[in-house]
Design an enzyme around this catalytic site. Structure first.
Site, PDB file in Angstrom:
ATOM      1  N   LEU A  22     153.253  67.688  37.338  1.00 32.58           N
ATOM      2  CA  LEU A  22     152.586  67.411  38.621  1.00 32.58           C
ATOM      3  C   LEU A  22     151.573  66.900  39.013  1.00 32.58           C
ATOM      4  O   LEU A  22     151.331  66.563  39.882  1.00 32.58           O
ATOM      5  CB  LEU A  22     152.932  68.829  39.505  1.00 32.58           C
ATOM      6  CG  LEU A  22     154.088  70.205  39.592  1.00 32.58           C
ATOM      7  CD1 LEU A  22     154.335  71.068  40.353  1.00 32.58           C
ATOM      8  CD2 LEU A  22     154.977  69.023  40.230  1.00 32.58           C
ATOM      9  N   ALA A  24     147.051  66.773  36.467  1.00 38.44           N
ATOM     10  CA  ALA A  24     146.333  66.777  35.205  1.00 38.44           C
ATOM     11  C   ALA A  24     144.487  66.348  35.698  1.00 38.44           C
ATOM     12  O   ALA A  24     144.733  65.898  36.801  1.00 38.44           O
ATOM     13  CB  ALA A  24     146.756  66.415  34.036  1.00 38.44           C
ATOM     14  N   GLY A  25     144.246  67.291  35.190  1.00 41.70           N
ATOM     15  CA  GLY A  25     142.983  67.440  34.930  1.00 41.70           C
ATOM     16  C   GLY A  25     141.952  68.173  34.260  1.00 41.70           C
ATOM     17  O   GLY A  25     142.691  67.853  32.651  1.00 41.70           O
ATOM     18  N   GLY A  26     141.111  68.373  33.983  1.00 45.20           N
ATOM     19  CA  GLY A  26     140.248  68.304  33.086  1.00 45.20           C
ATOM     20  C   GLY A  26     139.698  69.510  32.812  1.00 45.20           C
ATOM     21  O   GLY A  26     140.233  69.262  31.424  1.00 45.20           O
ATOM     22  N   MET A  27     140.552  70.705  33.147  1.00 45.10           N
ATOM     23  CA  MET A  27     140.980  71.679  32.698  1.00 45.10           C
ATOM     24  C   MET A  27     142.422  72.438  32.194  1.00 45.10           C
ATOM     25  O   MET A  27     142.300  73.603  31.390  1.00 45.10           O
ATOM     26  CB  MET A  27     139.860  73.143  33.230  1.00 45.10           C
ATOM     27  CG  MET A  27     138.974  73.026  34.027  1.00 45.10           C
ATOM     28  SD  MET A  27     137.323  73.019  32.038  1.00 45.10           S
ATOM     29  CE  MET A  27     137.791  74.401  32.047  1.00 45.10           C
ATOM     30  N   GLY A  28     142.909  71.825  32.909  1.00 47.40           N
ATOM     31  CA  GLY A  28     144.698  71.506  32.510  1.00 47.40           C
ATOM     32  C   GLY A  28     145.505  71.087  32.800  1.00 47.40           C
ATOM     33  O   GLY A  28     145.888  69.814  33.497  1.00 47.40           O
ATOM     34  N   VAL A  30     149.044  71.241  35.765  1.00 48.26           N
ATOM     35  CA  VAL A  30     150.175  71.674  36.479  1.00 48.26           C
ATOM     36  C   VAL A  30     151.958  70.974  36.609  1.00 48.26           C
ATOM     37  O   VAL A  30     151.985  70.001  35.909  1.00 48.26           O
ATOM     38  CB  VAL A  30     149.738  71.983  38.068  1.00 48.26           C
ATOM     39  CG1 VAL A  30     150.861  72.576  38.829  1.00 48.26           C
ATOM     40  CG2 VAL A  30     147.716  72.191  38.178  1.00 48.26           C
ATOM     41  N   LYS A  44     150.360  76.426  36.523  1.00 49.45           N
ATOM     42  CA  LYS A  44     149.078  75.857  36.319  1.00 49.45           C
ATOM     43  C   LYS A  44     148.544  76.983  35.032  1.00 49.45           C
ATOM     44  O   LYS A  44     148.732  77.417  35.210  1.00 49.45           O
ATOM     45  CB  LYS A  44     147.859  76.333  37.366  1.00 49.45           C
ATOM     46  CG  LYS A  44     146.966  75.784  37.246  1.00 49.45           C
ATOM     47  CD  LYS A  44     145.757  76.498  37.686  1.00 49.45           C
ATOM     48  CE  LYS A  44     144.229  75.713  37.610  1.00 49.45           C
ATOM     49  NZ  LYS A  44     143.244  76.129  39.136  1.00 49.45           N
ATOM     50  N   ASP A 138     137.320  75.990  50.304  1.00 47.91           N
ATOM     51  CA  ASP A 138     138.041  74.432  50.153  1.00 47.91           C
ATOM     52  C   ASP A 138     139.276  74.550  51.625  1.00 47.91           C
ATOM     53  O   ASP A 138     140.132  73.936  50.324  1.00 47.91           O
ATOM     54  CB  ASP A 138     138.168  74.070  48.641  1.00 47.91           C
ATOM     55  CG  ASP A 138     138.421  72.862  48.284  1.00 47.91           C
ATOM     56  OD1 ASP A 138     137.373  72.344  48.915  1.00 47.91           O
ATOM     57  OD2 ASP A 138     138.839  72.059  46.978  1.00 47.91           O
TER      58      ASP A 138
END
Length: 722
Positions: A22, A24-28, A30, A44, A138
């Protein structure tokens, strides 16, 4: 909205069969997962390399606990989690609908009634969040998903309990510019309470009904400034009190009050202000436009039609049928054919097992350090200095008789632009010989390509980029080999605090410098206040040519010192006006002004200005004498700014490569990231150390220069305390 799984992705996590990615980011990553009972979930998963970092694991555990404390039909519920797993994970119910951001971007603003119902239900969600003693921090269009039966508030990653100390710094701006409150924009720490979420809700509702953020778009510093000082743009929303539009407009004005005490509570929005928009219990809610509903239905059908994944070897049952020898030969042959097509004979040779154990791969290839920099654009002087410093370090290493391997330099010129940066990064990532990259050379290009380097887990070490956004993102492969821009500005406040008789420093933020100018001015303001000095601040619009009125205003207020936060051309204009007015007090500026253009444009008015930097002047540092001599011999020129820093950084890389090379094989890229983040190195410019959890610079390394006789004179390391 989803992407296929990659070959490196697991087949299952915590009892969830994974179906797709779904995001992706720097830490992991989804994933879309399906339980044994058939329920879909958003899973996640945090990268395993962060498991050994206590601070990060504590942060993730807090996110899990925070999300579980919120019980509302309009907040996505947690369905499972294991923050203590080797790769920590968190599963929430999957909502197939788009975010508000996506829906408005695709279909346009929502009808007024839809927004009123949206506000009613989100206020109900926030009521539960605040009742649990939490602040979301946020609330934005991307964090609200739309479903046929109502919205869902997601992402409690930076939520904070009102009665606990946040893991993030009290002075850090947390949230999304354009949708955060004035108290968040000014980093007021403990003052960020439930009313902050109400302000963000007002921003979100204004965006949903108008299609634009109430404080505009643009650079982060501009958005933060408007949030604190400007009125929201609510044009186009009718003001008649007896219409739904007028009632919504009234609500928005109340939510967007600058003073937190003037905003309604979530309970008041639910029970008084939008009470007629009650949500029926268990009944259908006809609240979204037809085109949005059709989009949700299409997505739902696609998600339900996703097939299960066949068990892999890693998680197959013990009695699963193993591939036959013939099947295995076919797979190997297919893989070899693909390798041959992609990489020719070199790729095939890499799989051969003909060399005896311990044979060195460096016999057939040279390992490389990549340099991504502006080598031909407007900032080429700094980029070329870094390339030369890197080459000198590698040439000196290669000249050693007992070297365990040979290195080379491979360059990628991005011309200092975000348009050229992706191709430069791709060139280095696809070169298997490149073990690490020095660069990119400015904040904009770094932000453009760091996610790409992260995906490849290729170590990136920057000696010149230093923006706050680089240090606030959770990049896995990044190391910042210098203090951040905000830290480099600190000595300006320290210097003024140490002066006897300093009373009223003037602080001018030039919005031409966008985020850079804002970061320098904000950090300086916070530190000055900490020293008991209240600055006289002024902000000028971008590209302001006539600075005489603002300088006159500041002098008229009685300032006894002057700090300019921006770029060299603007500093030169200010310097000339101050000189013309006869101002002789201390004049200071951060690193961006340390540019020959400032001397050229300001002329005699530049004399005496004190400037901070993250780099040295190699000609004035005794420890750099040998480097300077070698550089002049090699290039017949003096080393420019950042040359010595690049030289040190590559020597740090070499140190870790030598230690990690085993049986002639270099460490893998991902392994090298971990080694570098735990490394220490005493260079000629400073001592290098990093925070292992995020690769940010862990040290001081800030210096002072002063304009003297029409040139920049290096004064040495800047004091860090009064």
């Amino acid at each position: 909205m989803s992407e296929p799984l990659l070959p490196t992705d697991p087949a299952s996590i915590g009892g969830h069969r994974l179906l797709a990615r779904l995001g992706a980011g720097g830490m992991g990553v989804v994933y879309l997962g399906r339980t044994e009972a058939g329920a879909l979930a958003a899973v996640k998963v945090i990268q395993a390399e962060y498991a050994d970092e206590p601070d990060f694991r504590a942060r993730f555990r807090r996110e899990v606990e925070t999300a579980r404390r919120v019980t509302s039909p309009w907040a996505v519920p947690v369905t499972g989690a294991d923050p203590d797993a080797a790769a920590p994970w968190l599963a929430t119910a999957f909502v197939p609908g788009p975010s508000i951001e996506e829906a408005v971007g695709r279909h346009g603003p929502l009808p007024v009634r839809s927004v009123r119902v949206l506000g009613r239900m989100l206020a109900a969600a926030l009521r539960e969040v605040h009742a649990a003693g939490l602040v979301h921090r946020d609330v934005k269009p991307a964090n609200v998903l739309l479903a046929v039966d109502g919205p869902r508030l997601i992402d409690f990653g930076i939520a904070c309990a009102t009665d606990e100390t946040a893991i993030t710094s009290a002075d850090m701006v947390v949230g999304t510019p354009g949708f955060l409150s004035p108290e968040q924009a000014e980093a007021r720490g403990a003052a960020v309470g439930p009313p902050s979420d109400i302000f963000s809700l007002g921003c979100l509702l204004a965006y949903a009904v108008s299609g634009r953020p109430p404080f505009g778009t643009g650079a982060a510093d501009a958005l933060l400034y408007r949030t604190v000082h400007d009125e929201p743009d609510l044009a186009g929303i009718e003001a008649e009190e007896d219409t739904e539009d007028g009632e919504l407009l009234t609500l928005l004005h109340m939510c967007l009050a600058k003073d937190p005490a003037d905003r309604p509570t979530a309970e008041q929005i639910c029970t008084v202000l939008l009470v007629e928009d009650l949500v029926p219990d268990g009944g259908p809610i006809d609240w979204l436009p037809d085109d949005v509903v059709r989009g949700i239905a299409d997505r739902s059908s696609k998600m339900l039609a996703l097939p299960d994944i066949e068990p892999t070897v890693a998680d197959a049952p013990g009695d699963a049928e193993r591939p036959s020898p013939g099947r295995r030969r076919l797979l190997l042959a297919s893989g070899a054919a693909l390798l041959m097509a992609a990489g020719g004979t070199a790729a095939w040779a890499a799989l051969r097992d003909d060399d005896p154990p311990g044979a060195s791969a460096s016999r057939t290839r040279r390992w490389a350090i990549g340099v991504q920099a502006d080598l031909s654009g407007s900032q080429r002087t700094a980029g070329q200095a870094q390339e030369r410093g890197a080459r000198l370090a590698i040439e000196q290493f290669n000249s050693r008789k007992s070297k365990p391997f040979t290195l080379t330099v491979k360059t990628a010129d991005d011309r200092g632009t975000t348009e050229g940066a992706p191709a430069a990064a791709k060139k280095l990532i696809q070169d298997e010989d490149v073990l690490a990259v020095l660069g990119p050379s400015n904040n904009e290009t770094a932000l453009e390509v760091l996610p790409t380097y992260d995906e490849a887990l290729l170590p990136v070490l920057s000696v010149s980029a230093g923006g706050l956004l680089l240090t606030s993102q959770d990049y896995r492969s990044y190391l910042q080999c210098r203090p951040a821009d905000a830290v480099v500005a600190f000595p300006m406040a320290v210097h003024l605090a140490a002066l006897k008789g300093a009373r009223l420093p003037g602080l001018l933020q030039d919005r031409t410098a966008q985020t850079y100018g804002w970061e320098a001015s904000q950090s300086t303001t916070l530190l000055l206040r900490g020293f008991g000095l209240q600055p006289y601040p002024r902000v000028i619009p971008a590209n302001t040519e006539d600075v005489k009125p603002v300088v006159a205003d500041m002098l008229g207020a009685g300032i006894d010192s002057f700090i300019y936060s921006g770029y060299a051309p603007g500093a030169a204009r200010v310097a000339r006006e101050l000189a013309a007015a006869g101002f002789e007090g201390p004049r200071l500026a951060p690193q961006a002004v340390l540019d020959p253009e400032f001397l050229e444009l300001a002329g005699d008015a530049a004399e005496g200005w004190l400037l901070t930097s993250s780099f040295i002047d190699a000609s004035a540092v005794p420890a750099a004498a040998a480097f300077r001599a070698a550089f002049r011999k090699r290039y017949a020129a003096e080393p420019g700014y950042y040359a010595a820093e690049a030289y040190d950084t590559v020597n740090l890389l070499i140190q870790e490569l030598v230690k990690a090379t085993k049986r002639g094989q270099p460490p893998k890229r991902q392994e090298l990231v971990g080694l570098l983040r735990k490394s220490r190195y005493k260079g000629i410019t400073k001592e290098f150390a990093f925070k292992p959890e995020d690769g940010t610079f862990d040290g001081w390394g800030v210096f002072l220069h002063q304009v003297d006789g029409g040139r920049f004179r290096f004064l040495g390391e800047a004091p860090s305390e009064v």
